[in-house]
Every structure is written in C-alpha cells, then in structure tokens.
Design a protein around this motif. Structure first.
Motif, PDB file in Angstrom:
ATOM      1  N   ARG A 108      -2.390   5.528   7.409  1.00 13.22           N
ATOM      2  CA  ARG A 108      -1.374   4.762   8.409  1.00 13.22           C
ATOM      3  C   ARG A 108       0.046   4.602   7.632  1.00 13.22           C
ATOM      4  NH1 ARG A 108      -0.989   1.926  12.946  1.00 13.22           N
ATOM      5  NH2 ARG A 108       0.798   0.266  13.029  1.00 13.22           N
ATOM      6  N   ASP A 109      -0.216   4.139   6.507  1.00  5.67           N
ATOM      7  CA  ASP A 109       1.184   3.836   5.834  1.00  5.67           C
ATOM      8  C   ASP A 109       1.872   5.192   5.544  1.00  5.67           C
ATOM      9  OD1 ASP A 109       1.232   1.196   6.000  1.00  5.67           O
ATOM     10  OD2 ASP A 109       0.024   0.973   4.117  1.00  5.67           O
ATOM     11  N   VAL A 110       0.979   6.353   5.348  1.00  3.86           N
ATOM     12  CA  VAL A 110       1.658   7.482   4.805  1.00  3.86           C
ATOM     13  C   VAL A 110       2.186   8.136   5.978  1.00  3.86           C
ATOM     14  CG1 VAL A 110       1.002   9.924   4.227  1.00  3.86           C
ATOM     15  CG2 VAL A 110      -0.072   8.076   3.104  1.00  3.86           C
ATOM     16  N   PHE A 111       1.442   8.181   7.047  1.00  3.47           N
ATOM     17  CA  PHE A 111       2.311   8.876   8.516  1.00  3.47           C
ATOM     18  C   PHE A 111       3.598   7.945   9.049  1.00  3.47           C
ATOM     19  CE2 PHE A 111       2.460   8.633  13.017  1.00  3.47           C
ATOM     20  CZ  PHE A 111       2.793  10.174  13.257  1.00  3.47           C
ATOM     21  N   ARG A 116       7.811   8.181  10.770  1.00  2.86           N
ATOM     22  CA  ARG A 116       8.427   7.084  12.051  1.00  2.86           C
ATOM     23  C   ARG A 116       9.330   5.977  11.161  1.00  2.86           C
ATOM     24  NH1 ARG A 116       3.235   6.584  16.163  1.00  2.86           N
ATOM     25  NH2 ARG A 116       3.319   8.873  16.772  1.00  2.86           N
ATOM     26  N   THR A 117       9.520   6.159   9.983  1.00  8.62           N
ATOM     27  CA  THR A 117      10.358   5.211   9.177  1.00  8.62           C
ATOM     28  C   THR A 117      11.707   5.931   8.777  1.00  8.62           C
ATOM     29  OG1 THR A 117       8.392   3.802   8.787  1.00  8.62           O
ATOM     30  CG2 THR A 117      10.248   3.379   7.699  1.00  8.62           C
ATOM     31  N   PRO A 118      12.819   5.466   9.075  1.00  9.41           N
ATOM     32  CA  PRO A 118      14.079   6.196   8.229  1.00  9.41           C
ATOM     33  C   PRO A 118      13.928   6.175   6.674  1.00  9.41           C
ATOM     34  CG  PRO A 118      14.711   4.545  10.033  1.00  9.41           C
ATOM     35  CD  PRO A 118      13.211   4.183   9.770  1.00  9.41           C
ATOM     36  N   PRO A 119      14.214   7.194   6.071  1.00  9.89           N
ATOM     37  CA  PRO A 119      14.094   7.229   4.644  1.00  9.89           C
ATOM     38  C   PRO A 119      14.590   5.866   3.858  1.00  9.89           C
ATOM     39  CG  PRO A 119      15.313   9.019   5.394  1.00  9.89           C
ATOM     40  CD  PRO A 119      15.194   8.134   6.731  1.00  9.89           C
ATOM     41  N   GLU A 120      15.871   5.350   4.272  1.00 16.40           N
ATOM     42  CA  GLU A 120      16.165   4.142   3.629  1.00 16.40           C
ATOM     43  C   GLU A 120      15.418   2.821   4.018  1.00 16.40           C
ATOM     44  OE1 GLU A 120      18.034   4.126   7.761  1.00 16.40           O
ATOM     45  OE2 GLU A 120      17.672   5.680   6.295  1.00 16.40           O
ATOM     46  N   LYS A 121      14.203   2.912   4.849  1.00 15.39           N
ATOM     47  CA  LYS A 121      13.637   1.796   5.088  1.00 15.39           C
ATOM     48  C   LYS A 121      11.989   2.161   4.705  1.00 15.39           C
ATOM     49  CE  LYS A 121      16.203  -0.128   9.013  1.00 15.39           C
ATOM     50  NZ  LYS A 121      16.195  -0.104  10.504  1.00 15.39           N
ATOM     51  N   LEU A 124       7.871   3.053  -0.428  1.00 20.49           N
ATOM     52  CA  LEU A 124       7.397   4.016  -1.122  1.00 20.49           C
ATOM     53  C   LEU A 124       5.976   3.690  -1.852  1.00 20.49           C
ATOM     54  CD1 LEU A 124      10.560   5.645  -2.898  1.00 20.49           C
ATOM     55  CD2 LEU A 124       9.426   6.393  -0.694  1.00 20.49           C
ATOM     56  N   LYS A 125       6.033   2.502  -2.225  1.00 19.68           N
ATOM     57  CA  LYS A 125       4.505   2.001  -2.915  1.00 19.68           C
ATOM     58  C   LYS A 125       3.432   2.129  -1.865  1.00 19.68           C
ATOM     59  CE  LYS A 125       6.440  -1.058  -6.432  1.00 19.68           C
ATOM     60  NZ  LYS A 125       6.582  -2.200  -6.731  1.00 19.68           N
ATOM     61  N   ALA A 126       3.830   1.702  -0.454  1.00 16.53           N
ATOM     62  CA  ALA A 126       2.592   1.660   0.548  1.00 16.53           C
ATOM     63  C   ALA A 126       2.366   2.991   0.695  1.00 16.53           C
ATOM     64  CB  ALA A 126       2.950   1.002   1.675  1.00 16.53           C
ATOM     65  N   ILE A 127       3.514   3.919   0.822  1.00 15.78           N
ATOM     66  CA  ILE A 127       2.889   5.469   1.101  1.00 15.78           C
ATOM     67  C   ILE A 127       2.207   6.023  -0.030  1.00 15.78           C
ATOM     68  CG2 ILE A 127       4.203   7.608   1.027  1.00 15.78           C
ATOM     69  CD1 ILE A 127       6.725   6.097   2.584  1.00 15.78           C
ATOM     70  N   GLU A 128       2.625   5.630  -1.080  1.00 16.56           N
ATOM     71  CA  GLU A 128       1.737   6.356  -2.463  1.00 16.56           C
ATOM     72  C   GLU A 128       0.267   5.810  -2.413  1.00 16.56           C
ATOM     73  OE1 GLU A 128       0.577   8.651  -5.445  1.00 16.56           O
ATOM     74  OE2 GLU A 128       2.324   8.875  -4.120  1.00 16.56           O
ATOM     75  N   ALA A 129       0.247   4.449  -2.092  1.00 15.50           N
ATOM     76  CA  ALA A 129      -1.071   3.753  -1.750  1.00 15.50           C
ATOM     77  C   ALA A 129      -2.071   4.610  -0.923  1.00 15.50           C
ATOM     78  CB  ALA A 129      -1.121   2.426  -1.920  1.00 15.50           C
ATOM     79  N   GLY A 130      -1.331   4.921   0.264  1.00 19.10           N
ATOM     80  CA  GLY A 130      -2.158   5.433   1.230  1.00 19.10           C
ATOM     81  C   GLY A 130      -2.604   6.897   0.897  1.00 19.10           C
ATOM     82  N   ARG A 131      -1.616   7.659   0.210  1.00 14.08           N
ATOM     83  CA  ARG A 131      -2.046   9.045  -0.045  1.00 14.08           C
ATOM     84  C   ARG A 131      -3.050   8.830  -1.225  1.00 14.08           C
ATOM     85  NH1 ARG A 131      -1.315  12.521  -4.010  1.00 14.08           N
ATOM     86  NH2 ARG A 131      -0.685  11.025  -5.511  1.00 14.08           N
ATOM     87  N   GLU A 132      -3.034   7.977  -2.189  1.00 15.19           N
ATOM     88  CA  GLU A 132      -4.134   7.936  -3.111  1.00 15.19           C
ATOM     89  C   GLU A 132      -5.378   7.595  -2.417  1.00 15.19           C
ATOM     90  OE1 GLU A 132      -2.965   5.333  -5.999  1.00 15.19           O
ATOM     91  OE2 GLU A 132      -1.418   6.468  -6.830  1.00 15.19           O
ATOM     92  N   GLN A 133      -5.285   6.755  -1.439  1.00 11.69           N
ATOM     93  CA  GLN A 133      -6.538   6.332  -0.830  1.00 11.69           C
ATOM     94  C   GLN A 133      -7.125   7.410  -0.200  1.00 11.69           C
ATOM     95  OE1 GLN A 133      -8.264   3.793  -1.353  1.00 11.69           O
ATOM     96  NE2 GLN A 133      -9.761   4.179   0.279  1.00 11.69           N
ATOM     97  N   THR A 134      -6.317   8.289   0.717  1.00 18.00           N
ATOM     98  CA  THR A 134      -6.973   9.628   1.616  1.00 18.00           C
ATOM     99  C   THR A 134      -7.566  10.491   0.454  1.00 18.00           C
ATOM    100  OG1 THR A 134      -4.724  10.520   1.386  1.00 18.00           O
ATOM    101  CG2 THR A 134      -5.165   9.142   3.376  1.00 18.00           C
ATOM    102  N   VAL A 173       1.845  16.218   7.010  1.00 18.30           N
ATOM    103  CA  VAL A 173       2.670  15.202   6.543  1.00 18.30           C
ATOM    104  C   VAL A 173       3.343  15.757   5.158  1.00 18.30           C
ATOM    105  CG1 VAL A 173       2.031  13.222   7.400  1.00 18.30           C
ATOM    106  CG2 VAL A 173       0.960  13.938   5.384  1.00 18.30           C
ATOM    107  N   PRO A 174       4.623  15.631   4.833  1.00 16.99           N
ATOM    108  CA  PRO A 174       5.138  16.350   3.721  1.00 16.99           C
ATOM    109  C   PRO A 174       4.652  15.484   2.317  1.00 16.99           C
ATOM    110  CG  PRO A 174       6.908  14.899   4.632  1.00 16.99           C
ATOM    111  CD  PRO A 174       5.492  14.984   5.692  1.00 16.99           C
ATOM    112  N   ILE A 175       3.543  15.543   1.908  1.00 17.39           N
ATOM    113  CA  ILE A 175       3.091  14.842   0.530  1.00 17.39           C
ATOM    114  C   ILE A 175       2.241  15.994  -0.277  1.00 17.39           C
ATOM    115  CG2 ILE A 175       2.615  12.804   1.647  1.00 17.39           C
ATOM    116  CD1 ILE A 175      -0.367  13.591   2.020  1.00 17.39           C
ATOM    117  N   GLU A 176       2.326  15.478  -1.359  1.00 15.31           N
ATOM    118  CA  GLU A 176       1.286  16.432  -2.505  1.00 15.31           C
ATOM    119  C   GLU A 176      -0.049  16.306  -2.123  1.00 15.31           C
ATOM    120  OE1 GLU A 176       2.230  15.976  -6.441  1.00 15.31           O
ATOM    121  OE2 GLU A 176       4.271  16.486  -6.283  1.00 15.31           O
TER     122      GLU A 176
END
Length: 205
Positions: A108-111, A116-121, A124-134, A173-176
């Motif tokens: 969810r936080d990754v997507f 759906r969130t502008p870059p400035e908002k 990044l910590k939540a995105i990375e945590a979601g990436r690690e969890q997936t 999604v654009p992630i590693e």
C-alpha cells in the motif's frame, strides 16, 4: 445485465472485472470512487454502506467485497473450473485469495507513495518499509510456484485473480526488485491472458 460500480484503476475493482472478463459475461461498468464520486450518495450507500468499490448488481442481488464477488461469480458461472469443486482444492484457492490482502497491505505505501503522491510529499521511509516487506513476503509465493504453473496447480483458478492483480502493481511500480524467477514466469503466463492484459496490466494511476 450484470452491473459493476468502480473505477478501472482500482486494484480491487480490477479483481472483479478480470473475473467477469474471464467468464465472458456481459456487463455494464459505472464509474465510481475517488474522482468519480458516487460512493457517498444515498443511492450507493444503500447498496454498499462501506462507501467503497466494487459493488455489483446481479439481477437484483447486490454484493460488495472484491474477493467475495470473485468467489460468487466463479461459483455461479465456472463451478468445477475457476471455482474448484473439490473442497481441498477450493480451500487452497481461497487461501491464496486471502493471502493477497496480506500482500496488498505491504504494497500500500509503496503504490500510494510512488504512484498517487506528488514527489515532494512522499514518505520515503514508508515506501522503503513497504518495499522491504513485500520482498519478505514474495518468497512464500515463489516457493509455492516452484512446481506449479498457477497458484493452485496446473490450471488457472480464482486463486490466481486477487494475487495476480496485486503482483502486477509490484511488477510495474518503479522500485528495485529482487528476482523471483517462479513469480516472474507466472506473471508472464498471466500476461498471455487477454482478459489480464485488458483489465489488469494497464498503466498504474
């Protein structure tokens, strides 16, 4: 005619629409949710008090909850095929349908952060945590697919539908991403299905 309320870029609506397309059903889709509104109107809330999508109207039978819609339609129109008749095979399919929500929570936080969130908002910590969890969850699916073409065996079933929609987001999604050969091969097989290409594997938004 079957009616379904929901927007095409909702992962949960995609699950229902993909099932409908696989079953070859005639249907009418009504835009609802987010920018389309509708879900907070009194008329919609009478059908779905959760104010969420999707909702279907099948000849007067109103049903919400995406995975339940998939189960219902597959049982009605593809019993013994997409909806396994054997109790244990059906439970296996339902297991993977339920597990899809576990994966969805991790994504969810990754997507939302990247799509759906502008870059400035972005958080990044939540995105990375979601990436690690997936990445921690995917070995479960990878191991299951080691000797199977689809999540329940040799045949495509309703069990592939929810998690197939969730994995499409992870793949796009654009992630590693770590490489999961079995998951990637399964995803490629899903992409061969016309209904999947039409409904699920569309640009994320």
């Amino acid at each position: 005619m079957l009616k379904i309320w929901g927007r095409v870029n909702s992962v949960n609506v995609k699950k229902a629409l993909w099932a409908i397309e696989e079953l070859g059903l005639k249907y009418q889709r009504i835009d609802a949710g987010m920018e389309h509104g509708v879900t907070k109107t009194p008329e919609y809330l009478k059908m779905n008090p959760n104010s969420l999508v999707p909702t279907i109207d099948d000849e007067g039978f109103i049903l919400w909850e995406s995975h339940t819609i998939v189960r219902y339609l597959c049982a009605k129109h593809a019993a013994g095929a997409l909806y396994p008749s054997d109790l244990r095979a059906r439970a296996d399919a339902e297991r993977w349908m339920d597990w899809a929500f576990t994966f969805q929570r991790a994504m969810r936080d990754v997507f939302w952060g990247l799509i759906r969130t502008p870059p400035e908002k972005r958080d990044l910590k939540a995105i990375e945590a979601g990436r690690e969890q997936t990445a921690k969850l995917l070995p479960v699916l990878e191991q299951n697919l080691a000797a199977k073409k689809y999540v329940c065996g040799a045949a495509f079933t309703m069990g592939d539908i929810p998690i197939g929609c969730e994995v499409q987001r992870w793949m796009r999604v654009p992630i590693e991403r770590a490489r999961f050969a079995n998951v990637e091969a399964w995803f490629a097989r899903l992409c061969e299905r016309p209904a999947y290409r039409k409904i699920v594997d569309i640009p994320l938004s």
